[in-house]
Design a protein around this motif. Structure first.
Motif, short mmCIF file in Angstrom:
data_model
loop_
_atom_site.label_atom_id
_atom_site.label_comp_id
_atom_site.label_asym_id
_atom_site.label_seq_id
_atom_site.Cartn_x
_atom_site.Cartn_y
_atom_site.Cartn_z
N GLU A 1 55.99 32.13 35.70
CA GLU A 1 56.97 32.90 36.59
C GLU A 1 56.51 34.23 37.13
O GLU A 1 57.00 34.18 38.32
CB GLU A 1 58.20 33.19 35.28
N ARG A 2 55.51 34.62 36.73
CA ARG A 2 55.08 35.81 37.41
C ARG A 2 54.09 35.28 38.54
O ARG A 2 54.22 35.91 39.73
CB ARG A 2 54.10 36.53 36.48
N ARG A 3 53.50 34.25 38.65
CA ARG A 3 52.67 33.64 39.61
C ARG A 3 53.70 33.30 40.64
O ARG A 3 53.52 33.34 41.95
CB ARG A 3 51.85 32.44 39.08
N ALA A 4 54.88 32.52 40.37
CA ALA A 4 55.83 31.96 41.33
C ALA A 4 56.77 33.34 41.95
O ALA A 4 56.84 33.32 43.24
CB ALA A 4 56.78 31.05 40.81
N TYR A 5 57.22 33.92 41.18
CA TYR A 5 58.17 35.03 41.56
C TYR A 5 57.78 36.39 42.09
O TYR A 5 58.20 37.07 42.95
CB TYR A 5 59.28 35.33 40.52
N PHE A 6 56.51 36.72 41.43
CA PHE A 6 55.71 38.06 41.83
C PHE A 6 54.40 37.74 42.58
O PHE A 6 53.81 38.78 42.66
CB PHE A 6 55.74 38.79 40.63
N ALA A 7 54.41 36.84 42.96
CA ALA A 7 53.10 36.17 43.78
C ALA A 7 51.64 36.76 43.14
O ALA A 7 50.78 37.33 43.86
CB ALA A 7 53.17 37.02 44.96
N GLU A 8 51.73 36.39 41.85
CA GLU A 8 50.32 37.10 41.13
C GLU A 8 49.30 35.96 41.43
O GLU A 8 49.51 34.88 41.11
CB GLU A 8 50.52 37.35 39.58
N ASP A 9 48.07 36.36 41.83
CA ASP A 9 47.20 35.45 42.07
C ASP A 9 46.14 35.38 41.03
O ASP A 9 46.03 36.56 40.03
CB ASP A 9 46.49 35.45 43.29
N ASP A 10 45.03 34.42 40.84
CA ASP A 10 43.95 34.68 39.99
C ASP A 10 43.26 35.84 39.85
O ASP A 10 43.05 36.36 38.89
CB ASP A 10 43.04 33.48 40.02
N ALA A 11 43.03 36.45 41.11
CA ALA A 11 42.05 37.63 41.22
C ALA A 11 43.06 38.80 40.39
O ALA A 11 42.30 39.81 39.54
CB ALA A 11 41.86 38.11 42.75
N PHE A 12 44.19 39.00 40.65
CA PHE A 12 45.08 40.19 40.10
C PHE A 12 45.28 39.74 38.59
O PHE A 12 44.87 40.75 37.74
CB PHE A 12 46.60 40.01 40.82
N ILE A 13 45.31 38.55 38.11
CA ILE A 13 45.61 38.17 36.72
C ILE A 13 44.05 38.38 36.08
O ILE A 13 44.20 38.90 35.10
CB ILE A 13 46.01 36.83 36.66
N ASN A 14 43.06 38.23 36.71
CA ASN A 14 41.75 38.50 36.13
C ASN A 14 41.61 39.94 35.75
O ASN A 14 41.21 40.38 34.81
CB ASN A 14 40.61 37.89 37.11
N ARG A 15 42.25 40.77 36.75
CA ARG A 15 42.09 42.35 36.65
C ARG A 15 42.66 42.64 35.25
O ARG A 15 42.25 43.49 34.24
CB ARG A 15 42.66 43.05 37.60
N LYS A 16 43.99 41.99 34.95
CA LYS A 16 44.83 42.07 33.93
C LYS A 16 44.14 41.75 32.66
O LYS A 16 44.17 42.41 31.73
CB LYS A 16 46.13 41.68 33.93
N VAL A 17 43.59 40.67 32.69
CA VAL A 17 42.81 39.96 31.46
C VAL A 17 41.70 41.07 31.00
O VAL A 17 41.56 41.35 29.76
CB VAL A 17 42.21 38.54 31.84
N ARG A 18 40.91 41.56 31.99
CA ARG A 18 39.81 42.31 31.54
C ARG A 18 40.31 43.42 31.11
O ARG A 18 39.87 44.41 30.10
CB ARG A 18 38.75 42.47 32.93
N HIS A 19 41.46 44.11 31.76
CA HIS A 19 42.19 45.32 31.32
C HIS A 19 42.63 45.37 29.89
O HIS A 19 42.20 46.12 29.02
CB HIS A 19 42.87 45.85 32.21
N ALA A 20 43.14 44.27 29.66
CA ALA A 20 43.61 44.24 28.38
C ALA A 20 42.58 44.27 27.23
O ALA A 20 42.53 44.87 26.49
CB ALA A 20 44.56 42.45 28.50
#
Ligand code: PGA
Length: 255
Positions: free
Chosen positions: A98-117
């Motif tokens: 839902e975040r990928r579809a409605y908020f245009a999150e791409d793999d690069a941004f998600i990767n930043r979040k994964v590493r930050h988490a």
């Protein structure tokens, strides 16, 4: 390889602070001191505190549904990992479709979040999965590989055990359509292969891979019976204590 199953409730944009506290009280009472299954609830941000206060002496863990990958600053409307840790969250759902579809999150941004988490001691539940169009086009494995490799870029081998992956075919989310156990197992086994290449076989054998997409008490047992399905990320059926607890019981058969 024995992996402790996880049943995680993704409440999405449901339950205010009071409703969330009431629901989790029921869940905590039902689970008691049974720790065979790792139980995680992921309320919306506004219910994290009230839910957290009900979890104190229970084994039920708290997760958030998102974070912003910076420590603090001028990011209006966003929430940091440190703020989540302060409320005793230990998990965070990242890359949900839902975040990928409605908020245009791409793999690069998600990767930043994964590493930050990971850098902030939050365990990511990284979601991957194909759309119906991609499945019909024979692209399922390609899409899952791209999302997984992209989402995990730069994650150290030593941090691999912190990861949880959720395979959620987009066409099965909230639709009542579930992947057959065989369809799901095929993708789960593929995910574990990729993890083995990305990290190593031992690490891949320890990472829990959850199925998500219309999992409910009537279909959970056969999904959870599959070799590489280590639990579920549950939307609709996590909003009532009864169905959520039935899913925990189904996962217990696996533990
Ligand atoms: P669902 O949602 O169980 O309602 O299909 C699962 C999810 O999106 O995490």
């Amino acid at each position: 390889m024995q992996r402790k199953p996880i049943i995680a409730g993704n409440w999405k944009m449901n339950k205010n602070a009071a409703e969330g506290a009431a629901l989790v009280e029921e869940i905590v009472a039902a689970v008691g001191q049974d720790h065979a299954v790792e139980v995680v609830v992921c309320p919306p941000f506004t219910a994290l505190e009230s839910v957290s206060s009900k979890l104190e002496s229970s084994g039920v863990k708290l997760g958030a549904q998102n974070l912003y990958p910076e420590a603090s600053g001028a990011y209006t409307g966003e929430i940091s990992a440190e703020m989540l840790r302060h409320l005793f969250a230990s998990y965070v759902i990242l890359g949900h479709s839902e975040r990928r579809a409605y908020f245009a999150e791409d793999d690069a941004f998600i990767n930043r979040k994964v590493r930050h988490a990971i850098a902030n001691q939050l365990r990511p539940i990284l979601c991957v999965g194909e759309t119906l169009e991609e499945r019909d086009g024979g692209k399922t494995l390609e899409v899952v590989r791209r999302q997984l490799e992209g989402g995990l870029e730069g994650v150290e081998n030593g941090d691999a055990p912190l990861l949880v992956i959720a395979y959620e075919p987009v066409w099965a989310i909230g639709t009542g359509k579930t992947a057959t156990p065989e369809m799901a197992q095929e993708v789960h086994a593929f995910i574990r292969q990729i993890l083995a290449k990305r990290f190593n076989k031992t690490a891949a054998g320890k990472i829990r891979i959850l199925y998500g997409g219309s999992m409910k008490p009537s279909n959970a047992a056969e999904l959870l019976a599959q070799a590489d399905i280590d639990g579920g990320l549950i939307g609709g059926a996590s909003l009532e204590a009864k169905s959520f607890f039935e899913l925990i019981q189904a996962a217990k058969q696996r533990s």
